[in-house]
Enzyme design. Structure first.
Site, short mmCIF file in Angstrom:
data_model
loop_
_atom_site.label_atom_id
_atom_site.label_comp_id
_atom_site.label_asym_id
_atom_site.label_seq_id
_atom_site.Cartn_x
_atom_site.Cartn_y
_atom_site.Cartn_z
CG HIS A 112 -2.02 -1.10 0.70
ND1 HIS A 112 -1.89 -2.44 1.21
CD2 HIS A 112 -3.14 -0.75 0.01
CE1 HIS A 112 -2.92 -2.97 0.49
NE2 HIS A 112 -3.83 -2.22 0.04
NE ARG A 124 -6.51 0.12 -2.36
CZ ARG A 124 -6.05 0.48 -3.45
NH1 ARG A 124 -5.81 1.68 -4.09
NH2 ARG A 124 -5.67 -0.54 -4.23
NE ARG A 153 -11.23 -1.93 -0.43
CZ ARG A 153 -10.01 -2.04 -0.89
NH1 ARG A 153 -9.69 -2.90 -1.71
NH2 ARG A 153 -8.82 -1.69 -0.03
CD GLU A 174 -9.78 -7.86 -3.35
OE1 GLU A 174 -8.86 -7.33 -3.68
OE2 GLU A 174 -10.54 -7.65 -2.45
CG ASN A 198 -3.30 -4.39 -6.56
OD1 ASN A 198 -3.00 -4.39 -7.83
ND2 ASN A 198 -3.74 -3.33 -6.04
NE ARG A 206 -1.39 -6.08 -2.57
CZ ARG A 206 -2.66 -5.54 -2.33
NH1 ARG A 206 -3.69 -6.34 -2.50
NH2 ARG A 206 -2.41 -4.40 -2.41
CB CYS A 232 -10.59 -0.91 -8.94
SG CYS A 232 -10.86 -2.49 -7.96
C1 PEP Z 1 -6.70 -5.23 -5.47
O1 PEP Z 1 -6.50 -6.27 -4.66
O2 PEP Z 1 -6.35 -5.25 -6.53
C2 PEP Z 1 -7.34 -3.97 -4.89
C3 PEP Z 1 -7.65 -2.96 -5.52
O3 PEP Z 1 -7.30 -4.04 -3.60
P1 PEP Z 1 -6.19 -3.56 -2.41
O4 PEP Z 1 -4.96 -3.15 -3.27
O5 PEP Z 1 -6.71 -2.44 -1.60
O6 PEP Z 1 -6.20 -4.85 -1.82
MG MG Z 2 -7.15 -6.31 -2.67
#
Ligand code: PEP
Ligand code: MG
Length: 574
Positions: free
Chosen positions: A191, A298, A334, A433, A456, A467, A504
């Site tokens: 993040h 977010r 969200r 996801e 992501n 990640r 997204c």
């Molecule tokens: C994702 O996982 O692609 C997403 C947009 O949510 P975050 O990056 O906040 O986990």
């Molecule tokens: Mg996510």
């Protein structure tokens, strides 16, 4: 001096030339000051509050699996030092009986302990000594507001050098107009990185040996295009990078011309190009870049770095202000997605061995129903213009959507009973996801008004690759055949059920993947406000039908490398 280049992982492209500002431990000078008897209680309260703050901070790190287990064990020991009754007792004694200030009392206690260990001449105890020194530093730097001093040394010529950085600290340093950011730890889709990218701040992470190789105040270059940092640049290298910097500024100026251009492809398909935001303050950037609304807010960032949870009223005001400012464009809110690298100390998330597979996303909300309902009520109330939508993170199947729909209905009834007028309907969407959500996307599409693919996490869970772990980042492959197939399956299922699907995740704003996503049938993209124009440039230069044909070919390929190569050749398709 010879030019030195060190490799790192590029988080956002662009070049920055500036001066290294290393944010690390600095020496703390303690005044041996006495306090008046009348302020003893106040000092004791300050002591308890500061200890609690540091324990919470340590908890956040302990639960953060981007830190190694070894590191977290050390921090757990540090927490135990602060919870030690002998420590609390001695500091209280020094404050109440000797009238020492909190800082003086804490530093006296630690000096006493260090002296005892020092006398032992034993390796185990000398290691413990470092632990005590570390804890003393952490507590004292908080009590003395040292983080403010750290910010004070940053200016618009600074390139910040750190071991690691938290998402909230990125926001703070951005306000100082720094030129670039480099960290020893970190990964592309953490993040902190997402925020740096959204601010168009050149940033490199995962640079091993960073702190050993750079000295405070040295002129350095951050090359986000090639993923390297350049130390001791010669005059030739400097001149070369100044020219790259100028070209990039001109490119940015050119992109500015796209502000009022519609996101329509070469074959006349209009793409909805929206923004991702983390904080309400980003709304100005959303408007400035002429974005078609917000595709992902977010909201967990409202719940982080705070000592108390935001109330329904506080949330309502924030959501309403954003929704009204952007109406009639949509604002997709969200619900909180705490977990992974976004752990919030106030939600009492306990330490888990495997946090990315543990309490994350919707699971946190369903385990904290009163907090969840508070957020749902705030969102429902904020929908005064009918442009607000609710989206749920980490959905693994239809049962969770049925559960949240029931809760939404209950919240609506609750508000109606209080005679609070509500907009007649609110659209709800699931984030895709988790692999199980892809596989059941047909059923999910029947229960939702829209789907949004969070690439992501989708890549993380499809390929079983953390990640946030830089050491395995080569396994994180956004163009893996399984990723393409998962996106295609989701898009087809959404369309078969008459609903739209957005992307997204960060793939939506990565210029190497935008056309691919359009070829896969995605019609909505949500990206950081700072990437809107770059993404729009890709859209208006894309012939979707030709890319759909290329996608058919790509779907036949077996490896990420082949797909990647073919994608690059794909440019010949235009
Ligand atoms: C994702 O996982 O692609 C997403 C947009 O949510 P975050 O990056 O906040 O986990
Ligand atoms: Mg996510």
């Amino acid at each position: 001096m010879i030019v030195k280049r060190i490799k790192g992982i590029s988080v956002s492209d662009g070049v920055a030339i500036g001066y290294a500002r290393i944010v690390e431990k600095e020496h703390i000078h303690i005044e041996t000051k006495k306090i008046a008897k009348t302020v003893v209680n106040k000092e004791l309260k300050r002591f308890h509050k500061d200890v609690e703050y540091v324990i919470n901070e340590l908890n956040t790190f302990i639960q953060d699996d981007s830190f190694s287990k070894e590191n977290r064990d050390i921090l757990t020991t540090h927490k135990m030092i602060l919870q030690d009754p002998a420590f609390i007792k001695r500091v209280k004694e020094l404050i109440t009986q000797k009238l020492f200030s909190l800082e003086h009392a804490v530093s006296t206690y630690f000096t006493e302990v260090v002296n005892i260990f020092d006398a032992m001449e034993n390796e185990y105890y000398s290691q413990r000594l470092t632990d005590f020194e570390d804890v003393a530093y952490r507590l004292l730097s908080h009590s003395m507001n040292k983080s403010k001093d750290v910010l004070a040394k940053l200016d618009d010529k600074s390139i910040l050098i750190m071991k690691n950085i938290t998402p909230s600290f990125v926001t703070k340093v951005f306000e100082k107009n720094i030129r670039g950011l480099c960290t020893e730890k970190g990964s592309k889709n953490s993040h902190s990185s997402i925020i740096a990218r959204s601010m168009n701040l050149p940033m490199l992470v995962g640079i091993s040996g960073l702190l050993e190789n750079i000295n405070e105040g040295e002129q350095i270059i951050v090359d986000g295009n090639n993923g390297e940092i350049i130390i001791f640049p010669s005059s030739n290298v400097l001149a070369e990078y100044k020219s790259i910097y100028l070209q990039e500024s001109q490119k940015r100026k050119k992109l500015q011309k796209l502000i009022n251009v519609k996101a329509i492809t070469l074959d006349n398909k209009e793409i909805t190009l929206m923004s991702n935001i983390e904080l309400p303050e980003e709304i100005d950037q959303v408007i400035k870049n002429n974005s078609r609304g917000i595709g992902l807010f977010r909201t967990e960032f409202l719940f982080m770095d705070t000592e108390k949870l935001p109330t329904e009223e506080e949330q309502y005001k924030i959501y309403k202000k954003i929704a009204e400012k952007l109406a009639p464009e949509p604002v997709i809110i969200r619900t909180i997605d705490v977990g992974g690298d976004k752990l919030s100390s106030i939600l009492n998330i306990v330490h888990e061995e495997n946090p990315n597979l543990g309490f994350r996303g919707i699971r946190i909300s369903l385990a904290n129903i009163p907090i969840f309902r508070r957020q749902i009520r705030a969102i429902l109330r904020a929908n005064t213009q009918g442009n607000v939508k609710i989206m749920f993170p980490m959905i693994s199947g239809v049962e969770e959507i049925l559960q949240v729909k029931k809760i939404i209905e209950e919240c609506k009834n609750e508000l109606k009973k209080k005679k609070i007028a509500l907009y007649k309907d609110i659209e709800i969407g699931a984030m895709i996801e988790v692999p199980s959500a892809v596989i059941t996307s047909d059923a999910l599409a029947k229960e939702c008004d829209f789907l949004s693919i969070g690439t992501n996490d989708l890549v993380q869970y499809l390929l079983a690759v953390d990640r946030d772990n830089e050491s395995i980042s080569s396994y994180y492959k956004s163009c893996h055949p399984s990723v393409l197939k998962a996106i295609k399956q989701t898009v087809d299922n959404a369309h078969a059920n008459g609903i739209k699907v957005a992307v997204c995740g960060e793939m939506a704003s990565d210029t190497q993947y935008v056309k691919l996503l359009l070829g896969l049938g995605v019609e909505e993209l949500s990206v950081s406000p700072g990437r809107i124009l770059m993404t729009k440039n890709e859209i208006i230069n894309c012939h979707v039908q030709k890319w759909a044909k290329l996608v058919e070919e790509l779907m036949e390929l077996k490896t990420s490398d082949e797909i990647y190569e073919r994608l690059n050749d794909g440019k010949n398709y235009e």
